[in-house]
Enzyme design. Structure first.
Site, PDB file in Angstrom:
ATOM      1  N   GLY A  16       0.947  -1.280   0.017  1.00 46.47           N
ATOM      2  CA  GLY A  16       0.016   0.093  -0.081  1.00 46.47           C
ATOM      3  C   GLY A  16       0.789   1.267   0.197  1.00 46.47           C
ATOM      4  O   GLY A  16       0.393   2.198   0.247  1.00 46.47           O
ATOM      5  N   ARG A  19      -0.010   5.369  -1.607  1.00 44.38           N
ATOM      6  CA  ARG A  19      -0.602   6.615  -1.448  1.00 44.38           C
ATOM      7  C   ARG A  19      -0.945   6.639   0.411  1.00 44.38           C
ATOM      8  O   ARG A  19      -0.591   5.726   0.802  1.00 44.38           O
ATOM      9  CB  ARG A  19      -1.947   6.691  -1.832  1.00 44.38           C
ATOM     10  CG  ARG A  19      -3.012   5.515  -1.547  1.00 44.38           C
ATOM     11  CD  ARG A  19      -4.415   5.502  -2.309  1.00 44.38           C
ATOM     12  NE  ARG A  19      -5.312   5.158  -1.347  1.00 44.38           N
ATOM     13  CZ  ARG A  19      -6.353   4.401  -1.744  1.00 44.38           C
ATOM     14  NH1 ARG A  19      -6.535   4.396  -2.927  1.00 44.38           N
ATOM     15  NH2 ARG A  19      -7.308   3.925  -1.044  1.00 44.38           N
ATOM     16  N   TYR A 156     -12.811  -4.838  11.017  1.00 41.70           N
ATOM     17  CA  TYR A 156     -11.505  -3.974  11.042  1.00 41.70           C
ATOM     18  C   TYR A 156     -10.892  -4.152  12.306  1.00 41.70           C
ATOM     19  O   TYR A 156      -9.624  -4.524  12.316  1.00 41.70           O
ATOM     20  CB  TYR A 156     -11.974  -2.489  10.601  1.00 41.70           C
ATOM     21  CG  TYR A 156     -10.751  -1.451  10.543  1.00 41.70           C
ATOM     22  CD1 TYR A 156      -9.893  -1.739   9.469  1.00 41.70           C
ATOM     23  CD2 TYR A 156     -10.316  -0.632  11.567  1.00 41.70           C
ATOM     24  CE1 TYR A 156      -8.789  -0.788   9.068  1.00 41.70           C
ATOM     25  CE2 TYR A 156      -9.240   0.217  11.498  1.00 41.70           C
ATOM     26  CZ  TYR A 156      -8.277   0.188  10.183  1.00 41.70           C
ATOM     27  OH  TYR A 156      -7.438   1.058  10.200  1.00 41.70           O
ATOM     28  N   ALA A 158     -11.099  -6.385  14.608  1.00 39.19           N
ATOM     29  CA  ALA A 158     -10.520  -7.859  14.571  1.00 39.19           C
ATOM     30  C   ALA A 158      -9.487  -8.093  14.014  1.00 39.19           C
ATOM     31  O   ALA A 158      -8.485  -8.765  14.274  1.00 39.19           O
ATOM     32  CB  ALA A 158     -11.869  -8.830  14.164  1.00 39.19           C
TER      33      ALA A 158
HETATM   34  P1  NAI Z   1      -5.302   4.285   2.079  1.00 36.55           P
HETATM   35  O1  NAI Z   1      -6.722   3.756   1.705  1.00 36.55           O
HETATM   36  O2  NAI Z   1      -5.267   5.841   1.593  1.00 36.55           O
HETATM   37  O3  NAI Z   1      -4.351   3.428   1.534  1.00 36.55           O
HETATM   38  C1  NAI Z   1      -4.496   2.053   1.553  1.00 36.55           C
HETATM   39  C2  NAI Z   1      -3.276   1.521   0.611  1.00 36.55           C
HETATM   40  O4  NAI Z   1      -3.497  -0.092   0.720  1.00 36.55           O
HETATM   41  C3  NAI Z   1      -3.624   1.678  -0.806  1.00 36.55           C
HETATM   42  O5  NAI Z   1      -2.412   1.914  -1.504  1.00 36.55           O
HETATM   43  C4  NAI Z   1      -4.121   0.535  -1.436  1.00 36.55           C
HETATM   44  O6  NAI Z   1      -3.579   0.148  -2.823  1.00 36.55           O
HETATM   45  C5  NAI Z   1      -3.398  -0.551  -0.659  1.00 36.55           C
HETATM   46  N1  NAI Z   1      -4.164  -1.875  -0.585  1.00 36.55           N
HETATM   47  C6  NAI Z   1      -5.420  -2.116  -0.231  1.00 36.55           C
HETATM   48  N2  NAI Z   1      -5.741  -3.239  -0.329  1.00 36.55           N
HETATM   49  C7  NAI Z   1      -4.882  -3.816  -0.896  1.00 36.55           C
HETATM   50  C8  NAI Z   1      -4.497  -5.104  -1.357  1.00 36.55           C
HETATM   51  N3  NAI Z   1      -5.534  -6.329  -1.294  1.00 36.55           N
HETATM   52  N4  NAI Z   1      -3.509  -5.539  -1.763  1.00 36.55           N
HETATM   53  C9  NAI Z   1      -2.663  -4.784  -2.152  1.00 36.55           C
HETATM   54  N5  NAI Z   1      -2.709  -3.320  -1.713  1.00 36.55           N
HETATM   55  C10 NAI Z   1      -3.891  -2.742  -1.070  1.00 36.55           C
HETATM   56  O7  NAI Z   1      -5.228   4.116   3.716  1.00 36.55           O
HETATM   57  P2  NAI Z   1      -4.377   4.797   4.724  1.00 36.55           P
HETATM   58  O8  NAI Z   1      -5.145   5.617   5.427  1.00 36.55           O
HETATM   59  O9  NAI Z   1      -3.146   5.361   4.090  1.00 36.55           O
HETATM   60  O10 NAI Z   1      -4.031   3.650   5.527  1.00 36.55           O
HETATM   61  C11 NAI Z   1      -2.845   2.847   5.658  1.00 36.55           C
HETATM   62  C12 NAI Z   1      -2.854   1.925   6.740  1.00 36.55           C
HETATM   63  O11 NAI Z   1      -2.893   2.490   7.793  1.00 36.55           O
HETATM   64  C13 NAI Z   1      -3.825   0.915   6.771  1.00 36.55           C
HETATM   65  O12 NAI Z   1      -3.566  -0.313   7.048  1.00 36.55           O
HETATM   66  C14 NAI Z   1      -5.030   1.425   7.569  1.00 36.55           C
HETATM   67  O13 NAI Z   1      -5.900   0.571   8.142  1.00 36.55           O
HETATM   68  C15 NAI Z   1      -4.065   2.164   8.772  1.00 36.55           C
HETATM   69  N6  NAI Z   1      -4.721   3.029   9.562  1.00 36.55           N
HETATM   70  C16 NAI Z   1      -5.187   4.386   8.930  1.00 36.55           C
HETATM   71  C17 NAI Z   1      -5.697   5.146   9.945  1.00 36.55           C
HETATM   72  C18 NAI Z   1      -6.133   6.758   9.292  1.00 36.55           C
HETATM   73  O14 NAI Z   1      -6.723   7.407   9.983  1.00 36.55           O
HETATM   74  N7  NAI Z   1      -5.980   6.893   7.981  1.00 36.55           N
HETATM   75  C19 NAI Z   1      -5.685   4.982  11.270  1.00 36.55           C
HETATM   76  C20 NAI Z   1      -5.287   4.037  11.926  1.00 36.55           C
HETATM   77  C21 NAI Z   1      -4.626   2.982  10.901  1.00 36.55           C
END
Ligand code: NAI
Length: 249
Positions: A16, A19, A156, A158
């Site tokens: 991921g 972005r 999420y 879990a």
């Molecule tokens: P986002 O939605 O902006 O980016 C998620 C990234 O994961 C994207 O690059 C997407 O392509 C990739 N991705 C999703 N499913 C995939 C798959 N099956 N295979 C390969 N790549 C995949 O999310 P964000 O906000 O940057 O979150 C990143 C991490 O941080 C996540 O694990 C999220 O749960 C965690 N997180 C985010 C928070 C927030 O407030 N934004 C808070 C706590 C945790």
């Protein structure tokens, strides 16, 4: 302040990494000297991200981390194209929110298979090489929701709580091989994932955050860089909340 390049010569996979928080982590590890393997579902976006990173030797891979075969193929492509993997950051994650009574089977399994299964697939993919080389650092991006739970996010929460158990088990299993495994649990961070929150909800959240603000991807990326690198050489099996103090006990 002079920039250090403590990760020079290493290869780091960031899932991921194209972005949001993952892109912030890719930038930070690249600035520390690592060659980044940007892994994401959308190959074009991953290419664009890899092209904008500082330094040389970065590459992009299109891979659905929920697919264990695709993960194996991706890890071997990284190892043959860029070199042995020293750092794995399991950052990719999704949400499919609903209350338990209305949650569909595929909302449950989709989130578990991606957030928890995807991290497992990637860890298993890199573990053999790291064990042979007796060196490696794995950082899992979890969430404070995995510590606290959240109404409407049972799947999420879990998946992220499961990642905490996975982190500690991998840390115990691989510690004698000089492989560390830690987790960073972000609070509310400004990315696409949180872009849809209503202003009223954001104001309400800020009231619960001692720091009085949402975090930025850079707030998380700096901690991942620390955990990935030599300064954290004696830290394993830990979960570090990056949440402006929201979950302090
Ligand atoms: P986002 O939605 O902006 O980016 C998620 C990234 O994961 C994207 O690059 C997407 O392509 C990739 N991705 C999703 N499913 C995939 C798959 N099956 N295979 C390969 N790549 C995949 O999310 P964000 O906000 O940057 O979150 C990143 C991490 O941080 C996540 O694990 C999220 O749960 C965690 N997180 C985010 C928070 C927030 O407030 N934004 C808070 C706590 C945790």
């Amino acid at each position: 302040m002079t920039e250090t390049s403590e990760l020079a010569g290493t290869v780091a996979i960031v899932t991921g990494g194209s972005r949001g928080i993952g892109l912030g982590i890719s930038h930070e590890l690249a600035r520390a000297g690592a060659r980044i393997a940007v892994v994401a579902r959308d190959g074009e976006r991953a290419e664009a991200a890899a092209a904008e990173l500082a330094g040389e030797g970065h590459a992009a891979y299109s891979c659905d981390i929920a697919d264990s075969r695709a993960c194996r193929k991706t890890v071997s492509a990284v190892e043959s194209g860029q070199g042995p993997v020293a750092i794995l950051v399991n950052n990719a994650g999704i949400t499919r929110d609903n209350i338990v009574l209305r949650m569909r089977d595929d909302d449950w399994s989709g989130v578990i298979d991606t957030n928890l299964g995807g991290a497992f697939n990637m860890i298993r993919g890199v573990a053999r090489g790291m064990m042979k080389r007796r060196a490696g650092s794995i950082v899992n991006v979890t969430s404070v929701i995995g510590l606290m739970g959240n109404a409407g996010q049972a799947n999420y929460a879990a998946s992220k709580a499961g990642l905490h158990g996975l982190t500690k088990s991998v840390a115990r299993e691989l510690a004698t091989r000089n492989i560390r495994c830690n987790a960073v649990a972000p609070g509310f961070i400004r990315t696409d994932m949180t872009a849809d929150l209503a202003e009223a909800r954001v104001a309400e959240l800020k009231d619960r955050i001692p720091a009085g603000r949402l975090g930025n991807p850079e707030d998380v990326a700096g901690v991942v860089r620390f955990l990935a690198g030599p300064a954290a050489g004696y830290i394993t099996g830990q979960i570090i909340a990056v949440d402006g103090g929201m979950t302090m006990q």
